[in-house]
Each structure stands twice: as structure tokens, then as C-alpha cells.
Scaffold this active site. Structure first.
Site, mmCIF file in Angstrom:
data_model
loop_
_atom_site.group_PDB
_atom_site.id
_atom_site.type_symbol
_atom_site.label_atom_id
_atom_site.label_comp_id
_atom_site.label_asym_id
_atom_site.label_seq_id
_atom_site.Cartn_x
_atom_site.Cartn_y
_atom_site.Cartn_z
ATOM 1 N N CYS A 1 10.443 -3.076 11.888
ATOM 2 C CA CYS A 1 9.467 -2.310 12.662
ATOM 3 C C CYS A 1 9.660 -0.794 12.504
ATOM 4 O O CYS A 1 9.432 -0.253 11.437
ATOM 5 C CB CYS A 1 9.498 -2.736 14.131
ATOM 6 N N HIS B 1 8.295 -7.907 14.283
ATOM 7 C CA HIS B 1 9.524 -8.320 14.968
ATOM 8 C C HIS B 1 9.737 -9.825 14.838
ATOM 9 O O HIS B 1 9.532 -10.573 15.805
ATOM 10 C CB HIS B 1 9.453 -7.938 16.447
ATOM 11 N N GLU C 1 12.353 -11.326 14.983
ATOM 12 C CA GLU C 1 13.478 -11.719 15.844
ATOM 13 C C GLU C 1 13.062 -11.937 17.300
ATOM 14 O O GLU C 1 13.839 -12.501 18.089
ATOM 15 C CB GLU C 1 14.577 -10.654 15.783
#
EC number: 2.3.1.46
Length: 314
Positions: free
Chosen positions: A142, A235, A237
Site C-alpha cells: 500500500c 492490503h 494481509e
């Protein structure tokens, strides 16, 4: 992990054309195995939450991974105890002379602040420069992806009037990269940012390859052609509730954020979010760790001379 097959087996060519990872007996016999050493520069405010998210992804591979956590040396964390930071995080001076197989640099909640105005920008630049000589492959997430594209290639982002937040559909622009092995034709990924890279400038750059993109969210995965740097604009994650937590945080701060797109059931923030990106987020990190770290890194980390050298934009 690769499938080991006899040298010159006819099936090898077919499997490789289908993007299946195979390894000859000769190559396998000469391959040494050791734990992968991965450094994480955690720029997110809730350090423990982000650590957990990334370690969950790194742990979902058959490789043993040894992780070091890195912090910005002169920036105190407002949301994580000093004891936690001192016990588990290292300063850059402690690792400057080391080499690593992989480095992950997280996003950062810096909104619309220009790169040159970020208080620790010089330190970020220093770490990025260091990584090109001391790390086999770097995964930028990001904000870090935008920052690295700006620093390494001189490509600046465009600020958005409204935060791009939500879960967006993406497509592959190529099927021939190991990073995309196992990816569906359409997959989803979360985004949460106030800026966007010009996808046409990314496509036109001779040292970059756009691997996946979204009609709504733009470029998602961009790889440097020397395989040393992977820029992920979203993102992967994030956990199921992360976008919801950010949305509620902004409201609590008196802001008027738009509802994250394609996220809450029936676009109702009182209902449970819909999770549909975890499998591809896990696959992304697993493929990066296997094909761009494990398969490329030297057995002796003290000798990085065999790694493709980085050539800066200058």
C-alpha cells in the site's frame, strides 16, 4: 514447493508451459536448504495487529521463516507499548550490516501527506536503498508501494478526493509469472488509501510489469523486471474486520467516511463483513516467498553477489 522429477523427463516441458513449478533431480541435489530470514518494517499504528496479520500469512507456507521486526528509530509508537517495541523490535543500526532473504514494508496511515513532508521520509529512503543491496526480494504494501515507486523510479501518485476503501475485483494481466500461480481469473483484494498510481505510467515504464489490476481500484500488483521488488497497492494481509475497524475509527474521530465498497452484507455496517480475499492474500505471500525469495536467494547470505544488481533511476 517444487515437484522433483528426473532430468530430461518429457513431462517437464509440458508442466512448465502450464506454469507448474518442477525441478530437475540435478538441481535438487545441489540445492541447500535453510530457514528464510525475513525482516518486517512495521509502519502501521497497531503494531501487534499488523505483526499478527503478516505472520499469519508467512506461517501458511511449508518454509521455515525466521522473522526480525524493524522500527523507525526516532519515532515513538502511540498505540503500542514501549516495552513491546523495546523487547521485540530492532533499530536500523542493529541490522544495517546484515543481509536478509526477504523484506516486507507495510502501509502507513499517512493520508494525503506528501512523501517529502513525512517526518521519517529520509529514513524510509535509507532503508529502501539499503534493501537493494542487502535483501533478495522486497514486498512493499500500500503506502510503502507508492513510496518505493516514487523513490526508486520517480513515479508519483495522485491524491484522491475520497478515500478508496473496500474490497475490489481484480484480474490478471499475465499468466506467465510464478507470482500468479494458482490465481483465479478474477480475485478480490482490500484497498484503503487516499492515493493512486497512474496505471499507464506503470505500464510504460521499461523496468516494471503490471501483473494484476482492477477496473475500480487500478493497478494492484506490480513487479520490477529484475524480480527484486514487488509493489502491492492494497492490503492482502487485512483480516475480516480491519476495514470495519478503520471505518468506525474514522467516525469516532468526527470524520464522515464513505462506506467501504463491496464489504458489508447489503451495504449495512451493522451486518457482518463479507470475507473473500484471504485465500488469494495467502497465495500472494506464499508465491512471493517461494518463487522470489526462496528460489532466488543465495544459500550463504553473506554473499549477495549473485543477486541481480539494482540500477537506480539516476
Amino acid at each position: 514447493m517444487p515437484v522433483k522429477i528426473p532430468d530430461d523427463l518429457p513431462a517437464a516441458e509440458i508442466l512448465e508451459s502450464e506454469n507448474i513449478f518442477v525441478m530437475s533431480e540435478t538441481r535438487a541435489a545441489n540445492q541447500d536448504i535453510r530457514p528464510m530470514k525475513v525482516l518486517i518494517l512495521n509502519l502501521m499504528p497497531n503494531k501487534i495487529e499488523t505483526e499478527t496479520q503478516l505472520l499469519r500469512l508467512l506461517g501458511n507456507t511449508p518454509l521455515q521463516v525466521d522473522v526480525d521486526l524493524l522500527r523507525i528509530h526516532d519515532k515513538a509508537s502511540k498505540h503500542t507499548s514501549i516495552d513491546h517495541m523495546n523487547n521485540f523490535y530492532r533499530d536500523f543500526e542493529q541490522i544495517r550490516q546484515k543481509n536478509y532473504d526477504g523484506l516486507i514494508i507495510t502501509g502507513a496511515p499517512l493520508g494525503k501527506i506528501e512523501f517529502d513532508e513525512v517526518s521519517y521520509w529520509d529514513h524510509i529512503r535509507e532503508i529502501i536503498d539499503w534493501s537493494q543491496q542487502h535483501v533478495t526480494s522486497v514486498l512493499f504494501l500500500c503506502w510503502a508501494a507508492h513510496a518505493a515507486l516514487y523513490h526508486l523510479f520517480g513515479l508519483n501518485r495522485s491524491l484522491l478526493e475520497i478515500k478508496r476503501a473496500g474490497v475490489f475485483s481484480h484480474k490478471r494481466t499475465s499468466v506467465h509469472y510464478p507470482l500468479l500461480r494458482g490465481f483465479d481469473d478474477e480475485f478480490f483484494a482490500p484497498h484503503s488509501r487516499f492515493a493512486e498510481m497512474d496505471i499507464e505510467k506503470l505500464r510504460a515504464h521499461p523496468e516494471l510489469e503490471v501483473l494484476t489490476e482492477s477496473d475500480e481500484a487500478g493497478a494492484y500488483m506490480v513487479l520490477s523486471k529484475n524480480n527484486r521488488n514487488l509493489f502491492v497497492m492494497g492490503h492482502p494481509e487485512y483480516q475480516k474486520s480491519t476495514l470495519k475497524d478503520e471505518y468506525n475509527r474514522d467516525i469516532a474521530q468526527g470524520l464522515t467516511p464513505e462506506l467501504p465498497k463491496n464489504y458489508f452484507k447489503n451495504d449495512d455496517p451493522d451486518q457482518e463483513p463479507i470475507s473473500r480475499w484471504h485465500s488469494h492474500g495467502s497465495l500472494l505471500v506464499s508465491n512471493w516467498l517461494n518463487y522470489y525469495v526462496y528460489q532466488l536467494t543465495p544459500y550463504n547470505l553473506d554473499d549477495m553477489t549473485g543477486i541481480t544488481p539494482w540500477e537506480s533511476k539516476d
